[in-house]
Design a protein around this motif. Structure first.
Motif, PDB file in Angstrom:
ATOM      1  N   LEU A 125     -11.000  11.433  34.703  1.00 14.70           N
ATOM      2  CA  LEU A 125     -11.717  10.172  34.802  1.00 14.70           C
ATOM      3  C   LEU A 125     -11.832   9.713  36.253  1.00 14.70           C
ATOM      4  O   LEU A 125     -12.852   9.128  36.648  1.00 14.70           O
ATOM      5  N   THR A 126     -10.818   9.975  37.064  1.00 14.24           N
ATOM      6  CA  THR A 126     -10.858   9.555  38.474  1.00 14.24           C
ATOM      7  C   THR A 126     -12.026  10.194  39.211  1.00 14.24           C
ATOM      8  O   THR A 126     -12.659   9.550  40.058  1.00 14.24           O
ATOM      9  N   ARG A 129     -15.250   8.373  38.065  1.00 17.38           N
ATOM     10  CA  ARG A 129     -15.354   7.040  38.661  1.00 17.38           C
ATOM     11  C   ARG A 129     -15.703   7.109  40.145  1.00 17.38           C
ATOM     12  O   ARG A 129     -16.487   6.296  40.644  1.00 17.38           O
ATOM     13  N   GLU A 144     -18.425  -2.390  37.174  1.00 22.52           N
ATOM     14  CA  GLU A 144     -17.937  -1.060  36.789  1.00 22.52           C
ATOM     15  C   GLU A 144     -16.651  -1.265  36.017  1.00 22.52           C
ATOM     16  O   GLU A 144     -15.768  -1.998  36.447  1.00 22.52           O
ATOM     17  N   ARG A 145     -16.562  -0.652  34.844  1.00 22.44           N
ATOM     18  CA  ARG A 145     -15.423  -0.888  33.976  1.00 22.44           C
ATOM     19  C   ARG A 145     -14.868   0.428  33.428  1.00 22.44           C
ATOM     20  O   ARG A 145     -15.599   1.423  33.276  1.00 22.44           O
ATOM     21  N   VAL A 146     -13.565   0.402  33.102  1.00 23.53           N
ATOM     22  CA  VAL A 146     -12.905   1.522  32.422  1.00 23.53           C
ATOM     23  C   VAL A 146     -12.431   1.020  31.071  1.00 23.53           C
ATOM     24  O   VAL A 146     -11.882  -0.084  30.962  1.00 23.53           O
ATOM     25  N   ASP A 149      -8.628   3.595  29.462  1.00 24.02           N
ATOM     26  CA  ASP A 149      -8.298   4.756  30.294  1.00 24.02           C
ATOM     27  C   ASP A 149      -8.888   6.049  29.731  1.00 24.02           C
ATOM     28  O   ASP A 149      -8.372   7.143  29.982  1.00 24.02           O
ATOM     29  N   ALA A 152     -15.680   5.496  31.230  1.00 20.38           N
ATOM     30  CA  ALA A 152     -16.151   4.473  32.165  1.00 20.38           C
ATOM     31  C   ALA A 152     -17.543   4.014  31.761  1.00 20.38           C
ATOM     32  O   ALA A 152     -18.290   4.738  31.105  1.00 20.38           O
ATOM     33  N   TYR A 153     -17.874   2.786  32.163  1.00 27.34           N
ATOM     34  CA  TYR A 153     -19.242   2.339  31.973  1.00 27.34           C
ATOM     35  C   TYR A 153     -19.625   1.361  33.076  1.00 27.34           C
ATOM     36  O   TYR A 153     -18.773   0.703  33.682  1.00 27.34           O
ATOM     37  N   LEU A 154     -20.920   1.313  33.342  1.00 27.93           N
ATOM     38  CA  LEU A 154     -21.480   0.417  34.333  1.00 27.93           C
ATOM     39  C   LEU A 154     -22.334  -0.630  33.626  1.00 27.93           C
ATOM     40  O   LEU A 154     -23.028  -0.318  32.658  1.00 27.93           O
ATOM     41  N   TYR A 188     -22.918   4.468  29.931  1.00 25.98           N
ATOM     42  CA  TYR A 188     -21.617   5.007  29.549  1.00 25.98           C
ATOM     43  C   TYR A 188     -21.451   6.439  30.058  1.00 25.98           C
ATOM     44  O   TYR A 188     -22.379   7.253  29.944  1.00 25.98           O
TER      45      TYR A 188
END
Length: 273
Positions: A125-126, A129, A144-146, A149, A152-154, A188
């Protein structure tokens, strides 16, 4: 319910499938003819999501006569804000299949299975992102959200978002084991093994379901619809916009709150037959 009892499992997406914001209800009729509404979610001390009262009565009947499993990309916290009519669902699927809730508690065994598959098959995921941070334009990026864990989505200003950017993101993410979906103002990025269908199959196995029914409106629901014995999609949403079809999935004409009602009628008719 006994895990060996035959049952019809109904796995349905929530947002813009069964529940709707004020903007997405599509109340195109004259005001005097608009249906009565039931608020099913409050956020920031304000009403956010609704069902028609007709849909609420239909959902109560569905939840009473089948194993109804709310199936959402929402996080557990976001799902917790929703108060659906009818008996409480024993099972729910959150985070696009990352969590199976049993009586409101996430099943740890399922969590570990999902996390292991993602670690084995997908870029971390890092990395995703970091790519989003360096390629998204502040001119149209709002947040920008996670989620949990897991993905991710914007949140974007859709009118300023270049269509090519989403296509380029999908082309970059695919070889890294991630899928991309644009839904309204949200983009997403989700690990390919993180699916609603896998979680639905697990719940079906646990309850000994003899039949599975599903509904959804977005590309993240496509795998769920394909995995079910019968499925329905509304006349609005990502799948409708793409002209997405499958032999056992009915493409409804109804849009907005009327589509929610029709989906629930179809669930009842199919489970009775």
């Amino acid at each position: 319910m006994s895990t060996t009892s035959p049952a019809t499992l109904v796995a349905s997406d929530l947002d813009r499938t069964l529940i709707y914001s004020a903007a997405s209800l599509d109340l195109s009729m004259p005001d005097a003819e608009a249906p009565r509404l039931l608020c099913v979610e409050v956020y920031g001390h304000k009403p956010l999501s609704y069902m028609t009262e007709t849909a609420a009565a239909l959902l109560t009947e569905v939840a009473t006569t089948t194993v109804f499993v709310p199936t959402t990309t929402r996080t557990r916290e976001q799902y917790g804000r929703i108060h659906l009519p009818g008996p409480a669902a024993r099972y729910a699927i959150c985070a696009n299949g990352g969590h199976i809730l049993v009586d409101g508690v996430s099943d740890r065994d399922w969590q570990q299975q999902v996390e292991a598959r993602i670690a084995e098959e997908c870029a971390p995921l890092t990395e995703i992102r970091a790519h989003l941070a360096t390629t998204a334009d502040p001119a149209w990026l709002l947040k920008e959200r996670v989620a949990e864990d897991l993905f991710a989505y914007l949140v974007v200003e859709r009118s300023l978002l270049p269509e090519e950017w989403v296509k380029e993101l999908a082309a970059w993410a695919g070889p890294r084991g991630w899928t991309v979906s644009l839904q309204g103002r949200k983009i997403y990025a989700v690990p390919a093994p993180l699916t609603k269908s896998a979680a639905m199959h697990e719940v079906a196995r646990r309850i000994g379901a003899t039949r599975t029914l599903a509904a959804g409106d977005s590309l993240l629901d496509a795998d769920l619809l394909l995995a079910a014995d019968l499925g329905w999609r509304p006349g609005h949403g990502e799948l409708a916009d793409e002209g997405w079809r499958a032999p056992h999935v009915v493409a409804l004409e109804e849009r907005g709150g009327a589509a929610g009602e029709e989906i629930l009628r179809r669930f009842l008719a199919a489970s009775a037959g």
